[in-house]
Design a protein around this motif. Sequence first.
Motif, short mmCIF file in Angstrom:
data_model
loop_
_atom_site.label_atom_id
_atom_site.label_comp_id
_atom_site.label_asym_id
_atom_site.label_seq_id
_atom_site.Cartn_x
_atom_site.Cartn_y
_atom_site.Cartn_z
N ALA A 80 -2.18 -5.69 -1.24
CA ALA A 80 -1.70 -6.94 -0.62
C ALA A 80 -2.92 -7.76 -0.22
N HIS A 81 -2.84 -9.07 -0.36
CA HIS A 81 -3.94 -9.94 0.05
C HIS A 81 -4.07 -9.90 1.57
N TYR A 82 -5.29 -10.01 2.06
CA TYR A 82 -5.52 -9.84 3.50
C TYR A 82 -4.78 -10.87 4.34
N ARG A 83 -4.44 -12.03 3.76
CA ARG A 83 -3.71 -13.05 4.52
C ARG A 83 -2.19 -12.91 4.40
N SER A 84 -1.73 -11.90 3.65
CA SER A 84 -0.29 -11.67 3.49
C SER A 84 0.17 -10.57 4.45
N ILE A 85 1.43 -10.67 4.87
CA ILE A 85 2.03 -9.57 5.64
C ILE A 85 2.18 -8.37 4.71
N LEU A 86 1.82 -7.19 5.20
CA LEU A 86 1.93 -5.96 4.42
C LEU A 86 3.04 -5.10 5.00
N ASP A 87 4.00 -4.75 4.15
CA ASP A 87 5.11 -3.89 4.56
C ASP A 87 4.80 -2.45 4.16
N PHE A 88 4.58 -1.62 5.16
CA PHE A 88 4.20 -0.22 4.95
C PHE A 88 5.47 0.60 4.74
N THR A 89 5.66 1.14 3.53
CA THR A 89 6.86 1.93 3.23
C THR A 89 6.48 3.20 2.47
N ASN A 90 7.33 4.20 2.57
CA ASN A 90 7.14 5.44 1.82
C ASN A 90 7.18 5.17 0.32
N GLU A 91 8.12 4.30 -0.11
CA GLU A 91 8.25 3.99 -1.53
C GLU A 91 6.99 3.29 -2.05
N GLY A 92 6.44 2.40 -1.22
CA GLY A 92 5.22 1.71 -1.62
C GLY A 92 4.05 2.67 -1.77
N LEU A 93 3.96 3.63 -0.87
CA LEU A 93 2.90 4.64 -0.95
C LEU A 93 3.04 5.51 -2.20
N LEU A 94 4.27 5.92 -2.50
CA LEU A 94 4.50 6.75 -3.68
C LEU A 94 4.12 6.00 -4.95
N ALA A 95 4.48 4.71 -5.02
CA ALA A 95 4.12 3.90 -6.19
C ALA A 95 2.61 3.72 -6.28
N SER A 96 1.97 3.52 -5.13
CA SER A 96 0.51 3.35 -5.11
C SER A 96 -0.20 4.63 -5.54
N GLU A 97 0.38 5.76 -5.16
CA GLU A 97 -0.23 7.03 -5.54
C GLU A 97 -0.26 7.18 -7.06
N LYS A 98 0.84 6.82 -7.71
CA LYS A 98 0.87 6.88 -9.18
C LYS A 98 -0.17 5.96 -9.77
N GLY A 99 -0.25 4.72 -9.24
CA GLY A 99 -1.23 3.76 -9.74
C GLY A 99 -2.65 4.22 -9.51
N PHE A 100 -2.90 4.79 -8.34
CA PHE A 100 -4.24 5.26 -8.00
C PHE A 100 -4.69 6.34 -8.98
N TYR A 101 -3.82 7.30 -9.28
CA TYR A 101 -4.22 8.39 -10.19
C TYR A 101 -4.33 7.91 -11.63
N ARG A 102 -3.55 6.90 -12.00
CA ARG A 102 -3.74 6.29 -13.32
C ARG A 102 -5.14 5.69 -13.42
N LEU A 103 -5.55 5.00 -12.36
CA LEU A 103 -6.88 4.39 -12.32
C LEU A 103 -7.97 5.46 -12.39
N MET A 104 -7.81 6.52 -11.59
CA MET A 104 -8.82 7.57 -11.56
C MET A 104 -8.87 8.36 -12.87
N ASP A 105 -7.72 8.56 -13.51
CA ASP A 105 -7.70 9.23 -14.81
C ASP A 105 -8.52 8.43 -15.82
#
Length: 493
Positions: free
Chosen positions: A325-350
């Motif tokens: 999220a851009h630093y000037r945007s409101i960020l909604d912290f959710t479990n679903e968002g974290l799970l999706a980010s985890e998949k993206g993060f490991y795709r990047l690291m792979d």
Amino acid sequence: MQLYKQQQIKIYNSLSGQKETFKPINEGHVGMYVCGPTVYSNVHLGNVRTFMSFDVIFRYLKHLGFKVRYVRNITDAGHLENDADVGEDRIAKKARLEEIEPMEVVQRYTVDFHNILNTFNFLPPSIEPTATGHIIEQIELIKTIIDNGFGYEINGSVYFDVHKFNETHDYGKLSKRKLEDLIHNTRELDGQSDKKNPQDFALWKKAEPQHIMRWPSPWSDGFPGWHLECTAMSTKYLGEHFDIHGGGMDLKFPHHECEIAQNEAAKGQTPVNYWMHANMLIMNSKKMAKSTGNYILPGEIFTGNNPNITKAFSPSVARFFMLQAHYRSILDFTNEGLLASEKGFYRLMDAVNVLDSLKASKTSSIDINKWKQSCYDAMNDDFNTPVLIANLFEGVKYINQIKEGNISVTAEDLSILKETIHAFVFDILGLENNSKSQSGTDKLTGTIEVLIKLRQEARANKDFALSDKIRDELAAVGIELKDGKDGTTFSVN
């Protein structure tokens, strides 16, 4: 390397309400001040999000070759309840409740603050001054404000005369508030009778007999006003006029507005060229609140010990999530968002892990330099990390296509691809390659193989409900089981 000469940064300036081309006061040097925490409790996730935004800004400016002096203070004198001029000092209140010394409170929560930020892989600031370490500077600043006619003393306390200041200056220019509206909307509160006007704010407060944290001054034994602390520390280390002042959106008024007024009253000039404000963090589309349980501490993300999340997440996954999220945007912290980010993060690291195995060709079928500049363009546009991350995933596509032989790159272009990915992923975004931990990978593989064995035993015992449950619950966390003639294999999505 002076990359800043090749890149033009635009910063959204809260003072003007628009993006402006960044021109430092002194070429090649940047002075940046960010309001730090008041250390009377565990650092909360909203603070972490704000400081993370400025950590990335600090990292990017350093990457471009700027010599950055980043000052982030520790407020250890304890401003009053609800940031008012009356009430109880927050640190002293915590000390009273826990029956310890105020400086024990300060030490405990300063250590917690540093530990959490270190876990998230923050770079330390250049200077981290404390409010209690700069009492003399604050007293001298108050003397100057009084001498210039903008402060007055009553019964041992000193207040800033907002109405007098507004006759020759523009109080409210940062928050876009008019003094007339503030007067109209102000309730008369108990304890404000000493002031000439309710809008005036404290520069120095006389300590009541029971007040623990106090220092001698020309006016009384007392303590400094909250707004004054940042004015004294920022100007001491960055000068009377510096480049960037940052903080959370909630500090714009009154804190940053009062900082501007104090500087102009004492120094005769506006202190800062670019005011930057990070937006708030919410949770499950609602305001975070301990009272409703809609709340999580940073450390609970790493343990999974919170009812709002279904599992533990690594610090880099949580960091990656917040930077989407851009630093000037409101960020909604959710479990679903974290799970999706985890998949993206490991795709990047792979993809990062595959980089060293890529083979160069005699020709390139893609324009690597154009892609590289798109990464810089994203950060140059008011530090737009979500657009940068999208561009990095374009790089991931290139990596996978090169690996599969679908596109070709020369050795020079391959070197540019590697350098750019590493610079933006690790140096600028501050992510850590957790997926390189072979022991962690081995443990995951071993755990899944145990579950596969239990599932096979369940099927052999015709306990198909348990068999299906193991398969479905693994699928829910991104682990897919595949039954074949040679047995069961798995893939992590």
